[in-house]
Design a protein around this motif. Structure first.
Motif, PDB file in Angstrom:
ATOM      1  N   ASP A 112      -0.331  30.824  25.915  1.00  7.57           N
ATOM      2  CA  ASP A 112      -0.405  29.709  24.974  1.00  7.57           C
ATOM      3  C   ASP A 112      -1.483  29.986  23.927  1.00  7.57           C
ATOM      4  N   ASP A 113      -1.136  29.839  22.651  1.00  8.65           N
ATOM      5  CA  ASP A 113      -2.075  30.149  21.564  1.00  8.65           C
ATOM      6  C   ASP A 113      -3.341  29.307  21.648  1.00  8.65           C
ATOM      7  N   ASP A 114      -3.195  28.017  21.918  1.00  4.89           N
ATOM      8  CA  ASP A 114      -4.370  27.146  21.985  1.00  4.89           C
ATOM      9  C   ASP A 114      -5.265  27.539  23.161  1.00  4.89           C
ATOM     10  N   ASP A 115      -4.649  27.867  24.287  1.00  4.34           N
ATOM     11  CA  ASP A 115      -5.415  28.297  25.463  1.00  4.34           C
ATOM     12  C   ASP A 115      -6.198  29.568  25.135  1.00  4.34           C
ATOM     13  N   GLU A 116      -5.549  30.505  24.457  1.00  7.91           N
ATOM     14  CA  GLU A 116      -6.232  31.757  24.119  1.00  7.91           C
ATOM     15  C   GLU A 116      -7.351  31.512  23.114  1.00  7.91           C
ATOM     16  N   ALA A 117      -7.148  30.600  22.179  1.00 13.90           N
ATOM     17  CA  ALA A 117      -8.209  30.283  21.212  1.00 13.90           C
ATOM     18  C   ALA A 117      -9.417  29.675  21.927  1.00 13.90           C
ATOM     19  N   ASN A 118      -9.155  28.766  22.866  1.00 10.22           N
ATOM     20  CA  ASN A 118     -10.260  28.164  23.624  1.00 10.22           C
ATOM     21  C   ASN A 118     -11.014  29.210  24.435  1.00 10.22           C
ATOM     22  N   LYS A 119     -10.279  30.149  25.002  1.00 11.92           N
ATOM     23  CA  LYS A 119     -10.924  31.192  25.794  1.00 11.92           C
ATOM     24  C   LYS A 119     -11.717  32.159  24.914  1.00 11.92           C
ATOM     25  N   TYR A 120     -11.234  32.399  23.705  1.00 12.79           N
ATOM     26  CA  TYR A 120     -12.013  33.233  22.790  1.00 12.79           C
ATOM     27  C   TYR A 120     -13.336  32.552  22.451  1.00 12.79           C
ATOM     28  N   GLU A 121     -13.278  31.265  22.166  1.00  9.42           N
ATOM     29  CA  GLU A 121     -14.510  30.531  21.857  1.00  9.42           C
ATOM     30  C   GLU A 121     -15.470  30.524  23.049  1.00  9.42           C
ATOM     31  N   LEU A 122     -14.923  30.400  24.247  1.00 10.34           N
ATOM     32  CA  LEU A 122     -15.756  30.458  25.440  1.00 10.34           C
ATOM     33  C   LEU A 122     -16.455  31.813  25.539  1.00 10.34           C
ATOM     34  N   ALA A 123     -15.698  32.876  25.279  1.00  8.68           N
ATOM     35  CA  ALA A 123     -16.280  34.230  25.335  1.00  8.68           C
ATOM     36  C   ALA A 123     -17.385  34.386  24.304  1.00  8.68           C
ATOM     37  N   GLU A 124     -17.147  33.931  23.089  1.00  4.73           N
ATOM     38  CA  GLU A 124     -18.153  34.069  22.028  1.00  4.73           C
ATOM     39  C   GLU A 124     -19.431  33.321  22.395  1.00  4.73           C
ATOM     40  N   THR A 125     -19.291  32.114  22.910  1.00  5.37           N
ATOM     41  CA  THR A 125     -20.467  31.322  23.279  1.00  5.37           C
ATOM     42  C   THR A 125     -21.260  31.997  24.387  1.00  5.37           C
ATOM     43  N   ALA A 126     -20.566  32.425  25.439  1.00  5.41           N
ATOM     44  CA  ALA A 126     -21.249  33.041  26.573  1.00  5.41           C
ATOM     45  C   ALA A 126     -21.875  34.380  26.200  1.00  5.41           C
ATOM     46  N   LEU A 127     -21.171  35.172  25.416  1.00  5.39           N
ATOM     47  CA  LEU A 127     -21.686  36.484  25.044  1.00  5.39           C
ATOM     48  C   LEU A 127     -22.867  36.370  24.090  1.00  5.39           C
ATOM     49  N   ALA A 128     -22.782  35.448  23.148  1.00  3.24           N
ATOM     50  CA  ALA A 128     -23.910  35.252  22.230  1.00  3.24           C
ATOM     51  C   ALA A 128     -25.149  34.813  22.996  1.00  3.24           C
ATOM     52  N   ALA A 129     -24.979  33.921  23.970  1.00  7.94           N
ATOM     53  CA  ALA A 129     -26.118  33.458  24.769  1.00  7.94           C
ATOM     54  C   ALA A 129     -26.726  34.593  25.583  1.00  7.94           C
ATOM     55  N   ALA A 130     -25.918  35.609  25.902  1.00  6.22           N
ATOM     56  CA  ALA A 130     -26.395  36.739  26.694  1.00  6.22           C
ATOM     57  C   ALA A 130     -26.931  37.880  25.828  1.00  6.22           C
ATOM     58  N   GLY A 131     -26.980  37.675  24.510  1.00  7.99           N
ATOM     59  CA  GLY A 131     -27.552  38.687  23.631  1.00  7.99           C
ATOM     60  C   GLY A 131     -26.568  39.658  23.019  1.00  7.99           C
ATOM     61  N   PHE A 132     -25.264  39.360  23.144  1.00  2.00           N
ATOM     62  CA  PHE A 132     -24.247  40.201  22.509  1.00  2.00           C
ATOM     63  C   PHE A 132     -23.924  39.652  21.117  1.00  2.00           C
ATOM     64  N   GLU A 133     -23.665  40.541  20.173  1.00  2.00           N
ATOM     65  CA  GLU A 133     -23.226  40.142  18.836  1.00  2.00           C
ATOM     66  C   GLU A 133     -21.836  40.723  18.579  1.00  2.00           C
ATOM     67  N   TRP A 134     -20.975  39.901  17.994  1.00  2.00           N
ATOM     68  CA  TRP A 134     -19.658  40.416  17.630  1.00  2.00           C
ATOM     69  C   TRP A 134     -19.803  41.315  16.411  1.00  2.00           C
TER      70      TRP A 134
END
Length: 412
Positions: A248-270
């Protein structure tokens, strides 16, 4: 089944390139991609050019003889480039992909890398990566790779949740990822982890667990890709029969946002839509070279190459590939000479995906005229668009709608 090759004009039997490619060879970085088409099993979602040993049978470029075929194509590449009149380019990056490259003995992977070094030369700071399934990496394998000159290993983690791995038909034990990471680290190489989100049946808690587990392993680099159901794959047939649900596109978009938030908090930059690193030195320079439109030679069945605006692709089956290269013929199945319009379209398509953005000076009138509306819609960063060196730089929302941004910049 692996996806079909594109159509194109015939490749000369000797692989000859147009003389005009010599200029690009002397001015742009040069990389080598080595495709290893073997897998223990083919995952149901995969449409890459891969084969199990049972499918290949006793004929063709098997695991034991594959390195010899790859070295033969390297020799052909050297001869083709020399005939353009250009000096042999020193290799900046090497990427061994698959398939599962570590289906080959680590000594064979090192031998292929030695062939690159002997044929073209490696820059002192060359980045050398191999992909690997976690269950194929042992301390001995990692030490052999490092001693042979490899600097990075990209591990196909995909998920840390057993039922998700089962749907993807991944065979490794999630606990084995940590052991593989430790072996790579102990050998002195960088670690990259690949994840997939949007698998049918994967909950948000499942995805959060995979992200958290990946972060806990402290990789230098992490890639996260939305699952795509490719035509011709087992997964596509399962979706068509109603056995599993389409992602599902919306599900994947939500999961991408989750990844960005968690990774940024851990010191990763896209630094590209699907890629994050802890530091600039952790970026995958080989992939960055693709996005810049640099030159690379793809070795192996089905591998694609790009040199000086000429793009070509090899025959897909290992048997046909081996037969050609071992008799001194080009394995090329077809090629195209990119037009200025194609080059421009690809510059926009790839340039907007990176964190630095696409300089507005690279856009035509249609593209520049689209910028204000894209900023107003929250898809492009307003401050980047009016900076001293203005660029089309995606916002988080823009990353989720990157295809829309590209279409509007190109006036489609």
């Amino acid at each position: 089944m692996p996806s079909a090759l594109p159509e194109g004009e015939a490749v000369p039997v000797d692989g000859a390139l147009p003389a005009q490619t010599a200029t690009s060879l002397s001015t742009r970085q040069f990389g080598i991609y080595l495709h290893v088409p073997f897998c223990r099993v083919r995952c149901g979602y995969c449409d890459f050019n891969t084969y199990t040993l049972a499918e290949l049978g006793p004929h063709g470029a098997g695991v034991s003889s594959y390195a010899d075929a790859a070295l033969a194509e390297l020799a052909l590449a050297r001869d083709v480039i020399e005939r353009t009149g250009a000096a042999l380019p020193e290799v900046s990056t090497v990427f061994v992909g698959g398939g599962t490259p570590t289906m080959l003995a680590a000594t064979d992977l090192a031998r292929m890398l030695s062939g690159v070094r002997d044929t073209f030369g490696l820059r002192p700071d060359a980045e050398v990566t191999t992909e690997a399934n976690p269950d194929t990496i042992t301390p001995q394998v990692a030490e052999t790779l490092a001693a042979g000159g490899f600097t990075r290993v990209s591990l196909g983690m995909q998920s840390s949740v057993p039922h998700v791995l089962q749907v993807l038909e991944r065979t490794h034990d999630p606990a084995g990822v940590a052991r593989a990471v430790r072996a790579v680290r102990d050998a002195g190489m960088q670690v990259s982890l690949d994840l997939i989100y949007g698998t049918p049946g994967e909950t948000h808690d499942d995805w959060r667990r995979s992200i958290d587990d990946a972060i806990a392993l402290a990789p230098d680099h992490l890639s996260a890709y939305a699952l795509v159901v490719e035509e011709g794959t087992k997964l596509a047939a399962q979706v068509r029969r109603g056995q599993v649900r389409m992602p599902d596109d919306d599900d994947e978009a939500n999961k991408y946002e989750l990844a960005e938030t968690a990774l940024a908090a851990a010191g990763f930059e896209w630094y590209e839509i699907s890629n994050w690193s802890r530091t600039s030195s952790g970026r995958c320079r080989h992939n960055e070279s693709y996005w810049r439109g640099d030159n690379w030679w793809g070795i192996g069945p089905g591998a694609h190459s790009h040199v000086g605006g000429v793009r070509w692709w090899n025959v897909k089956h290992p048997a046909g590939y081996a037969q050609r290269v071992l008799t001194g013929q080009s394995p090329g199945a077809g090629r195209e000479l990119l037009t200025p319009a194609q080059t421009y379209d690809e510059t926009v398509l790839l340039g907007v995906r990176v964190a630095e953005g696409l300089p507005l000076t690279h856009l035509d009138d249609i593209g520049r005229a689209a910028i204000p509306a894209l900023v107003a819609d929250g898809l492009l960063d307003q401050s980047a668009a009016v900076a001293p060196a203005p660029a089309a730089r995606l916002t988080l929302r823009g990353r989720l709608l990157a295809d829309t941004v590209v279409r509007r910049l190109l006036g489609w």
